[in-house]
Write an enzyme that holds these catalytic residues in place. Sequence first.
Site, mmCIF file in Angstrom:
data_model
loop_
_atom_site.group_PDB
_atom_site.id
_atom_site.type_symbol
_atom_site.label_atom_id
_atom_site.label_comp_id
_atom_site.label_asym_id
_atom_site.label_seq_id
_atom_site.Cartn_x
_atom_site.Cartn_y
_atom_site.Cartn_z
ATOM 1 N N ASP A 352 37.011 44.076 31.034
ATOM 2 C CA ASP A 352 38.351 44.557 31.883
ATOM 3 C C ASP A 352 38.280 46.014 32.004
ATOM 4 O O ASP A 352 37.846 46.647 31.180
ATOM 5 C CB ASP A 352 39.579 43.971 31.510
ATOM 6 C CG ASP A 352 40.725 44.275 32.472
ATOM 7 O OD1 ASP A 352 40.518 43.831 33.711
ATOM 8 O OD2 ASP A 352 41.386 44.950 31.966
ATOM 9 N N GLU A 381 33.817 45.173 34.524
ATOM 10 C CA GLU A 381 34.781 45.190 35.894
ATOM 11 C C GLU A 381 34.663 46.450 36.446
ATOM 12 O O GLU A 381 35.030 47.736 35.794
ATOM 13 C CB GLU A 381 36.123 44.884 35.619
ATOM 14 C CG GLU A 381 36.791 44.828 36.800
ATOM 15 C CD GLU A 381 38.067 44.840 36.865
ATOM 16 O OE1 GLU A 381 38.997 44.670 37.915
ATOM 17 O OE2 GLU A 381 38.758 45.355 35.761
#
Length: 637
Positions: A352, A381
């Site tokens: 993330d 990400e």
Amino acid sequence: MIIINPLKKFTLLFNAHTNTFLNKVSSAVVLLLILSFNSLFAQKLERIEPMFWFAGMHNPKLQLLVHGENIASSSVSLTYPGVKLLKVNKVENPNYLFLDLTIAPAAKAGKFPINFTVKGKKIFSYTYELKKRDKSAGRIQGVTNKDFIYLLMPDRFSNGDKSNDVVQGLTETALNRDSMYYRHGGDIQGVINHLDYLKDLGVTTVWMTPEVENDMPQASYHGYAVTDHYKIDPRFGTNALYKKYVEIAHAKGLKIIKDVVHNHIGTQHWFYKDLPMKSWLNQWPKYTQTSYRDQTVMDIHASAADRKQMLDGWFVPTMPDLNQRNPYVQNYLTQNHIWWIEYAGIDGLRLDTYGYNDPVYMADWALKVQAEFPHLSVFGETLVTAVANQAFFTGGNTVNRGFDTHLQGITDATLKDAIYEGINGKNGWVDGINRLYATLAHDFLYKNPNTNCIFLDNHDMSRFYSMVGEDFDKYKMGMSILLTMRGIPQMYYGTEILMKNFSNPDGLIRSDFPGGWEGDKKDKFVTDGRTKKENEAFDFVKKLANFRKSSPALQTGKLMQFVPQDDVYVYFRYNAESKGTVMVIVNNTENEKALSTDRFAERTAGITSAKNVITGETIGFKNIKVPAKTTLVLELR
Ligand code: CA
């Protein structure tokens, strides 16, 4: 920071009130009193993390975090063949100890006590276990260009266990499916129950948004406000159920990606309430939010202040930013991820908010994780706006000026934007379909663009079907590109049944999968529950996904693209070892186009006919008619 230390407080009180008393009694009695006091107020051992480890890891080092009231006042010892306690680290907060261990390669799996003593008296003992590493073939397989990832949010997919909908002891107690901010009750069992549905669709890999505990007062169903790194959220299941989920998926030939967050935690994280040390977090004199400007990390003209705000600013007020330059934090996070991979047998990780993390730490993390699990796949990400920005974060030292991130892949947001432009845009020199062509022409910036996770939407953006104006032709165009393009295709749950909505707030694009809950009016997991159009969409995705499974050209092949001409864009996926070349023709205009294949001779020598993968019909190859708003996927023979 509040440090609770009643032992210290009581000792001070005791001394203050007993000065005269002390003079009158023998020192032996005082000693006895203090000893009995110590055992009376023996510190409670709250936790040791990782709570167990594995014998035979590549890295012999292990650092145990020990948390307990005034634990720093105790001495620690252990005896086990091959295991050495090298150092006991005390930090600012006496409620913590960090134990540096080495585990020799020859150390066998087994259990041993870690003893905590105060003044020679054992106050408690923790049975530590080294489990045997599971090196079974097919475990931790990696996720590659051969795969098709299905991203879902466990709270919003299916409720397989009503008994865990509301869990006593957690902060958020209400379940409310009518509110997009509350928990809806979906869980891991719900996903297990629908693995066959996903397999039938042609999915090979499941990626769930984070499953670990998010015990926040509200709206943490998404999983990105972690409050316990080592525990599956009880509303989703248990650690044992998560492990079982991976095993069941593997038995069905499906792979599992775990979503992990390095950057931040939730404000209800147990260690946030009792920080080991001030530098555990990136602290600011007053609340400072990240600028969300990825450019500051790569910009050769960036100011240090801008870079610091991007990396050390907090994501949102409820998500404190971890200081990844702190070696204890580094060990904590890296070991946690290694623990989950080994414990459950995960095939890939999605990282993330990749660009918000400390780059040096992330590079070191990647090396350590890859050393333990050479087959594991990892992608970060990167919701950025240019190929160069994405490529900067990828490994291989191609564009990042002497610094190798060792990151395998990224989420390819730039390609997503280019596909939208190619479908929705008006064609021009750099617009419309030419944007898609030009974007892919930048792939030289990557060491390996095939490791990029490619997508049309996800849990943070408007749904694809809405973004193409609910135009079914455009939907099919996009899905055809997604499932034939280089990279690892990822689809967001519900896109196969035309789920729609625009984000902002996010909850709108995170609605429940119809049929995932007992009593739902429609069950769209089954053919009968879907409308004709939804079945058409489902079957379209299924056909392409299953074709992909059988096509070496799509699974491992290279990409060759041709400059768009007459508003028609053509690319090939091909593989020297196989005869099956796939030709993809994109016509985003309102008119049928006649395409002569002469200019593609490099890839089409000897080809006389082509099979339309969707319709199954065989067509002549010399001149191809391409209907308006169509992506033709042809298998060349
Ligand atoms: Ca449930």
